[in-house]
Design a protein around this motif. Structure first.
Motif, PDB file in Angstrom:
ATOM      1  N   LEU A 109      11.186 -25.339 -34.573  1.00  0.00           N
ATOM      2  CA  LEU A 109      12.631 -25.497 -34.608  1.00  0.00           C
ATOM      3  C   LEU A 109      13.076 -25.761 -36.025  1.00  0.00           C
ATOM      4  O   LEU A 109      12.294 -25.840 -36.947  1.00  0.00           O
ATOM      5  CB  LEU A 109      12.671 -26.945 -33.816  1.00  0.00           C
ATOM      6  CG  LEU A 109      12.087 -27.019 -32.515  1.00  0.00           C
ATOM      7  CD1 LEU A 109      12.277 -28.607 -31.927  1.00  0.00           C
ATOM      8  CD2 LEU A 109      13.026 -26.194 -31.445  1.00  0.00           C
ATOM      9  N   SER A 110      14.487 -25.573 -36.323  1.00  0.00           N
ATOM     10  CA  SER A 110      14.835 -25.933 -37.699  1.00  0.00           C
ATOM     11  C   SER A 110      16.134 -26.703 -37.537  1.00  0.00           C
ATOM     12  O   SER A 110      16.937 -26.730 -36.574  1.00  0.00           O
ATOM     13  CB  SER A 110      15.050 -24.485 -38.286  1.00  0.00           C
ATOM     14  OG  SER A 110      16.187 -23.809 -37.686  1.00  0.00           O
ATOM     15  N   TYR A 111      16.473 -27.401 -38.737  1.00  0.00           N
ATOM     16  CA  TYR A 111      17.621 -28.159 -38.968  1.00  0.00           C
ATOM     17  C   TYR A 111      18.030 -28.187 -40.497  1.00  0.00           C
ATOM     18  O   TYR A 111      17.039 -28.093 -41.411  1.00  0.00           O
ATOM     19  CB  TYR A 111      17.483 -29.417 -38.414  1.00  0.00           C
ATOM     20  CG  TYR A 111      16.396 -30.288 -39.059  1.00  0.00           C
ATOM     21  CD1 TYR A 111      16.544 -31.357 -40.239  1.00  0.00           C
ATOM     22  CD2 TYR A 111      15.013 -30.151 -38.671  1.00  0.00           C
ATOM     23  CE1 TYR A 111      15.675 -32.030 -40.834  1.00  0.00           C
ATOM     24  CE2 TYR A 111      14.025 -30.847 -39.393  1.00  0.00           C
ATOM     25  CZ  TYR A 111      14.373 -32.083 -40.559  1.00  0.00           C
ATOM     26  OH  TYR A 111      13.502 -32.711 -41.095  1.00  0.00           O
ATOM     27  N   ASN A 118      21.714 -28.171 -48.274  1.00  0.00           N
ATOM     28  CA  ASN A 118      21.335 -26.719 -48.307  1.00  0.00           C
ATOM     29  C   ASN A 118      19.895 -26.444 -48.068  1.00  0.00           C
ATOM     30  O   ASN A 118      19.381 -25.336 -48.266  1.00  0.00           O
ATOM     31  CB  ASN A 118      21.764 -25.997 -49.672  1.00  0.00           C
ATOM     32  CG  ASN A 118      22.897 -25.972 -49.784  1.00  0.00           C
ATOM     33  OD1 ASN A 118      23.816 -25.702 -48.786  1.00  0.00           O
ATOM     34  ND2 ASN A 118      23.585 -25.978 -51.146  1.00  0.00           N
ATOM     35  N   ARG A 119      19.233 -27.537 -47.653  1.00  0.00           N
ATOM     36  CA  ARG A 119      17.659 -27.351 -47.604  1.00  0.00           C
ATOM     37  C   ARG A 119      17.281 -27.440 -46.201  1.00  0.00           C
ATOM     38  O   ARG A 119      17.803 -28.233 -45.142  1.00  0.00           O
ATOM     39  CB  ARG A 119      16.932 -28.759 -48.096  1.00  0.00           C
ATOM     40  CG  ARG A 119      15.497 -28.455 -48.137  1.00  0.00           C
ATOM     41  CD  ARG A 119      14.847 -29.795 -48.627  1.00  0.00           C
ATOM     42  NE  ARG A 119      13.235 -29.725 -48.447  1.00  0.00           N
ATOM     43  CZ  ARG A 119      12.543 -30.781 -48.394  1.00  0.00           C
ATOM     44  NH1 ARG A 119      13.234 -31.837 -49.144  1.00  0.00           N
ATOM     45  NH2 ARG A 119      11.393 -30.568 -48.184  1.00  0.00           N
ATOM     46  N   LYS A 120      16.942 -26.071 -45.730  1.00  0.00           N
ATOM     47  CA  LYS A 120      16.738 -25.940 -44.107  1.00  0.00           C
ATOM     48  C   LYS A 120      15.104 -26.396 -44.065  1.00  0.00           C
ATOM     49  O   LYS A 120      14.012 -25.959 -44.749  1.00  0.00           O
ATOM     50  CB  LYS A 120      16.665 -24.421 -44.097  1.00  0.00           C
ATOM     51  CG  LYS A 120      16.568 -24.076 -42.369  1.00  0.00           C
ATOM     52  CD  LYS A 120      16.846 -22.790 -42.246  1.00  0.00           C
ATOM     53  CE  LYS A 120      16.903 -22.422 -40.634  1.00  0.00           C
ATOM     54  NZ  LYS A 120      17.218 -21.149 -40.416  1.00  0.00           N
ATOM     55  N   CYS A 121      14.756 -27.298 -43.013  1.00  0.00           N
ATOM     56  CA  CYS A 121      13.510 -27.857 -42.644  1.00  0.00           C
ATOM     57  C   CYS A 121      13.162 -27.244 -41.283  1.00  0.00           C
ATOM     58  O   CYS A 121      13.771 -26.732 -40.576  1.00  0.00           O
ATOM     59  CB  CYS A 121      13.456 -29.392 -42.399  1.00  0.00           C
ATOM     60  SG  CYS A 121      14.269 -30.248 -43.902  1.00  0.00           S
ATOM     61  N   LYS A 122      11.948 -27.164 -41.296  1.00  0.00           N
ATOM     62  CA  LYS A 122      11.181 -26.441 -40.013  1.00  0.00           C
ATOM     63  C   LYS A 122      10.183 -27.556 -39.419  1.00  0.00           C
ATOM     64  O   LYS A 122       9.309 -28.090 -40.002  1.00  0.00           O
ATOM     65  CB  LYS A 122      10.587 -25.353 -40.551  1.00  0.00           C
ATOM     66  CG  LYS A 122       9.590 -24.753 -39.356  1.00  0.00           C
ATOM     67  CD  LYS A 122       9.108 -23.363 -39.796  1.00  0.00           C
ATOM     68  CE  LYS A 122       7.937 -23.518 -40.712  1.00  0.00           C
ATOM     69  NZ  LYS A 122       6.898 -22.407 -40.961  1.00  0.00           N
ATOM     70  N   ILE A 123      10.482 -27.591 -37.943  1.00  0.00           N
ATOM     71  CA  ILE A 123       9.454 -28.489 -37.258  1.00  0.00           C
ATOM     72  C   ILE A 123       8.567 -27.541 -36.443  1.00  0.00           C
ATOM     73  O   ILE A 123       9.066 -26.531 -35.939  1.00  0.00           O
ATOM     74  CB  ILE A 123      10.060 -29.218 -36.496  1.00  0.00           C
ATOM     75  CG1 ILE A 123      11.245 -30.317 -36.972  1.00  0.00           C
ATOM     76  CG2 ILE A 123       9.271 -30.005 -35.246  1.00  0.00           C
ATOM     77  CD1 ILE A 123      11.792 -31.274 -36.076  1.00  0.00           C
TER      78      ILE A 123
END
Length: 131
Positions: A109-111, A118-123
């Motif tokens: 998943l991403s958020y 502007n920082r995209k995080c990944k779960i």
């Protein structure tokens, strides 16, 4: 006109089928858990997503086994909900996450970070089994 109605019905059918397939992947069986890893935060928690649209948190013991961990002492969590919207969005406690990858062994998943826009995080959720 009949062709248009048939096409609309077919597209709705395929859309619902895909959403049901995605939901089935998220729902954990009795001895399955999703190991949670967020590249923007660090938590050592496991999750089980249930059919009725809620979920539970678990801790894992060093020598095996899982312990239900929905509440932490005097910190009691409220309703814990999840759902899938439009075949591409995972809604987890009223937060939207983009479904990047979804298969029976791994979900990504991403958020966007809540402070650094502007920082995209990944779960990453990896399926683990309790033996």
């Amino acid at each position: 006109m009949k062709k248009i109605v048939i096409l609309i019905c077919l597209s709705i059918q395929f859309s619902c089928t895909k959403q049901n397939e995605l939901e089935t992947i998220f729902i954990a069986k009795e001895n399955e858990y999703w190991q949670y890893k967020d590249d923007c935060q660090s938590y050592g928690v496991y999750f089980k997503f249930n059919k009725k649209g809620d979920y539970d948190k678990y801790n894992r013991f060093i020598n095996g086994g899982f312990d239900l961990f929905n509440n932490d002492g005097d910190l009691i969590s409220g309703p814990r909900s999840w759902s899938i919207k439009n075949d591409s969005t995972f809604i987890w406690d009223n937060e939207d996450y983009k479904i990047e990858k979804c298969n029976p062994k791994q979900i990504i998943l991403s958020y966007y970070h809540y402070k650094e826009k502007n920082r995209k995080c990944k779960i990453t959720l990896n399926k683990v089994l309790d033996k």
